[in-house]
Design an enzyme around this catalytic site. Sequence first.
Site, PDB file in Angstrom:
ATOM      1  N   ARG A  45      -4.790 -13.606   3.575  1.00 54.63           N
ATOM      2  CA  ARG A  45      -4.024 -14.766   4.044  1.00 54.63           C
ATOM      3  C   ARG A  45      -4.917 -15.636   4.932  1.00 54.63           C
ATOM      4  O   ARG A  45      -5.353 -15.209   5.993  1.00 54.63           O
ATOM      5  CB  ARG A  45      -2.810 -14.302   4.839  1.00 54.63           C
ATOM      6  CG  ARG A  45      -1.792 -13.523   4.018  1.00 54.63           C
ATOM      7  CD  ARG A  45      -0.518 -13.321   4.832  1.00 54.63           C
ATOM      8  NE  ARG A  45       0.504 -12.638   4.084  1.00 54.63           N
ATOM      9  CZ  ARG A  45       0.833 -11.353   4.230  1.00 54.63           C
ATOM     10  NH1 ARG A  45       0.181 -10.621   5.116  1.00 54.63           N
ATOM     11  NH2 ARG A  45       1.789 -10.810   3.514  1.00 54.63           N
TER      12      ARG A  45
ATOM     13  N   CYS B 224       1.745  -8.187  -4.882  1.00 57.12           N
ATOM     14  CA  CYS B 224       1.584  -8.001  -3.436  1.00 57.12           C
ATOM     15  C   CYS B 224       2.961  -7.812  -2.828  1.00 57.12           C
ATOM     16  O   CYS B 224       3.836  -8.676  -2.996  1.00 57.12           O
ATOM     17  CB  CYS B 224       0.926  -9.233  -2.804  1.00 57.12           C
ATOM     18  SG  CYS B 224      -0.678  -9.647  -3.490  1.00 57.12           S
TER      19      CYS B 224
ATOM     20  N   ASP C  45       8.922 -13.716  -2.194  1.00 55.77           N
ATOM     21  CA  ASP C  45       9.434 -15.040  -2.552  1.00 55.77           C
ATOM     22  C   ASP C  45      10.117 -15.033  -3.907  1.00 55.77           C
ATOM     23  O   ASP C  45      11.125 -15.727  -4.115  1.00 55.77           O
ATOM     24  CB  ASP C  45       8.297 -16.072  -2.544  1.00 55.77           C
ATOM     25  CG  ASP C  45       8.142 -16.736  -1.186  1.00 55.77           C
ATOM     26  OD1 ASP C  45       9.015 -16.522  -0.319  1.00 55.77           O
ATOM     27  OD2 ASP C  45       7.151 -17.459  -0.977  1.00 55.77           O
TER      28      ASP C  45
ATOM     29  N   GLU D  76       5.663 -16.632  -7.884  1.00 60.00           N
ATOM     30  CA  GLU D  76       6.681 -16.395  -6.854  1.00 60.00           C
ATOM     31  C   GLU D  76       7.894 -17.307  -7.017  1.00 60.00           C
ATOM     32  O   GLU D  76       8.805 -17.303  -6.187  1.00 60.00           O
ATOM     33  CB  GLU D  76       6.064 -16.587  -5.458  1.00 60.00           C
ATOM     34  CG  GLU D  76       5.292 -17.869  -5.278  1.00 60.00           C
ATOM     35  CD  GLU D  76       4.384 -17.867  -4.050  1.00 60.00           C
ATOM     36  OE1 GLU D  76       4.622 -17.072  -3.136  1.00 60.00           O
ATOM     37  OE2 GLU D  76       3.443 -18.677  -4.023  1.00 60.00           O
TER      38      GLU D  76
ATOM     39  N   HIS E 280     -23.694  -1.580  28.732  1.00 60.71           N
ATOM     40  CA  HIS E 280     -23.622  -0.168  29.132  1.00 60.71           C
ATOM     41  C   HIS E 280     -22.212   0.392  28.980  1.00 60.71           C
ATOM     42  O   HIS E 280     -22.008   1.468  28.422  1.00 60.71           O
ATOM     43  CB  HIS E 280     -24.093  -0.012  30.583  1.00 60.71           C
ATOM     44  CG  HIS E 280     -23.812   1.351  31.132  1.00 60.71           C
ATOM     45  ND1 HIS E 280     -22.680   1.635  31.847  1.00 60.71           N
ATOM     46  CD2 HIS E 280     -24.499   2.511  31.011  1.00 60.71           C
ATOM     47  CE1 HIS E 280     -22.686   2.919  32.161  1.00 60.71           C
ATOM     48  NE2 HIS E 280     -23.779   3.470  31.667  1.00 60.71           N
TER      49      HIS E 280
ATOM     50  N   GLY F 156       4.087 -12.506  -6.088  1.00 61.66           N
ATOM     51  CA  GLY F 156       4.558 -12.415  -4.706  1.00 61.66           C
ATOM     52  C   GLY F 156       6.008 -11.977  -4.717  1.00 61.66           C
ATOM     53  O   GLY F 156       6.909 -12.805  -4.891  1.00 61.66           O
TER      54      GLY F 156
END
Length: 806
Positions: free
Chosen positions: A516, A757, A710, A686, A426, A707
């Site tokens: 991830r 990314c 990195d 990366e 409720h 990436g």
Amino acid sequence: MGKYKYILFFDQIGIDAIGKVGGKNASLGEMYNQLNPIGISIPNGFAVTAEGYRLFRKMNNLENPLKDLLFSLDTKHYSNLSSIGEKARNLILSAAIPDEIRNEIYAAYQSLREQCNSNNLDVAVRSSATAEDLPTASFAGQMQSFLNINGPIQLLDAVHRCFVSLFTDRAIKYRHDMGFAALDIAISVGVQQMVRSDKASSGVAFTIDPDSGFENTIIINGCWGLGENIVQGTVTPDEWMVFKPTLENPDLNPILKKQCGRKEFTMIYAEKSESSSAENTIMNTDTSFEKQNQFSLSTKEVIQLSQWCSKIEKHYKKPMDIEWAKDGLNNQLYIVQARPETVHGKRNKQVREIYKLTEKGKLLTQGIALGDKIASGKARILNNPQEGDLLQNGEIIVTDLTNPDWDPIMKRASAIITNKGGRTSHAAIVARELGTVAVVGCGNATSVIKNGQEITVSCAEGKEGNIYDGKLKWEVSEQDFSKLEMPKTAPMLILADPERAFELSHYPNQGVGLMRMEFAISNTIKIHPLALCEPEKITDEKIVAEIAALTKGYENPKNYFIDKLAEAVAIVAAAFYPKEVIVRMSDFKSNEYANLIGGKYYEPDEENPMIGFRGASRYYNDFYRKGFALECEAMKKVRNEMGLENVKLMIPFCRTVDEGENVLTEMSKNGLVQGINGLQVYVMIEIPSNVLMADEFAKLFDGFSIGSNDLTQLTLGLDRDSALVSYLFSEENPAVKSLIKETIRVAKRFEIKVGLCGQAPSDLPQFAKFLVNEGIDSISFNPDALIKGIENILEAEKKTKRKILM
């Protein structure tokens, strides 16, 4: 059945009969006639029409006294609501049901007995307002229902009390809030063969996610015994999340997620109920520990029920809120109610308010979050609705549970917190309708929060609602997607928390460029995978007990890891289906792995984990091989058993080509083979070696994902977390851009996808222009940066001609 003037049986009722029998009964009649023939079981019954109620009102000369009473209502502060309601109810209760109506009810009940082949027929008696269950007003729980009603005398008492419930305090106020004139609403009463769920289970289902409005899922809640416990929020129910697109495929498992609730109480028939009044025919009992840990439906039943719900939704052509029950005598499922879902039909999904906490505080308790807003204020602990006058406007209600008697009070609160209840209780339903911040099912809220304590209630951090000590600061931003066009360069999301996936799927996007896995492992699973593979290495009894508690119900604890990781990935894959979702295999550093439960027994102590034993190097190594096998099993389950083939996998921190080959071989050993069921495996770019050997990596993998964080760090030889050299960190450094440019060129030459990314394309319009100009396929953004990122891409595409260099 033409002899009745004030009774309509379900086989005489359709959805167009709302004016005669109310929304609830009209829907039951519609389903009984249209859906029973296609295999959806609806118990038979009849309705006492609204005309019968009007005759009752007329014969007892109630019109003018009721009008006078309602006219004197203080509609500004509702200071006299309680006394007005009590007087109205007494008027109704003291009036007599006319003989004409009484005789028809008795005759219809006898006819129903004969149709159901039962001389001792139990029925459910439910109020059905003539404006009820409309797409804009639910009247959920506003009027009363009576279960386990047996015999004509008890039935008449229940019908009379349904008439009375049209004038409960909450019903009077709700009608005023929704703009219905005082006496415009009439009431019909539904009488339906009782499903013996007191000996089995019951619950509710939504054909839309009730929090986010995501339309591709069915949410089912269940408990033992009669379903009132779920509606009232007395129990924490079981929950299943079912994916509609795979529901009809018998070879696939459409259940994305299941969660065993505590189901603290079981509502059953009261002893000697046949001699009781209509209000005392059921009772609550404590659920045994064994039953608390059992699901209230089997997997087969969940799928059958979901298929029914899907058919009901298709019939009504709108999202539905459905009540179901399982009969413990014949073990069959039944649908006992269905009404339109009333919240998300009214929302503009193209404009969203984004709430975000800007400071941290001490966490007091957690529960199920309703919505995605934040509120703060003084806590007001209330034991019952009669204490409602203690609540000052803007205070936060903290209570055990709510029922419809709380409705007038809940509207004055800035937030609602309950110990008990699930997402379909409720409190949850009303909070969504009011747009009020609410956290339900905390378990201990009334004991850990003090009366008058300043607290902050946050529902903006995923499905888990957090209650913090003190008034924390937050910010609200508005995002309008309505006029945002989609660029040629695909904008994708970076996503960690699966519980935000349904909400984020409404954002403009072309899928998920990076999911991830670490978030699901650290927040949901919590246990180091090797602690489940090699538990004998753990000597601390406290850790052993912690693992045993989390893996309770699993004969093989390794399946706990597989199931929970599969659930997390499946929810994201379902949210964005059929768009691609690129899932990165685990990329914890050794110090982060060590923080998982049991992790210290398995992880090395490294001086510099950032460039140590992480990513690809772990997967084929004897040290972590067993843990990687669990990750592979989970991904296999998502793709092969659940049919979510839009999931692509990605390998992080792959230093050499040989390492890439080793990882792909290890994946094949675990049943994940490139090309089988369309499986694609990407590699993160990366490390400078990834770019220098990009041609060889392109022969191995199906796509590149750059990436940028990195890659910048390792190209410039700096620690991105160090404040001392942070001023040197820039993706716009010519060396970094040169490596990115070369990566894109190689990808184009080998005709594989390439994306990036990172934060830079949303923060730096020039960097977005550089990527667009080089012909990158996609750019992935964190959710809070997505709109700005898309704007930057659109601006870049206007100003530059994409060039694709081979």
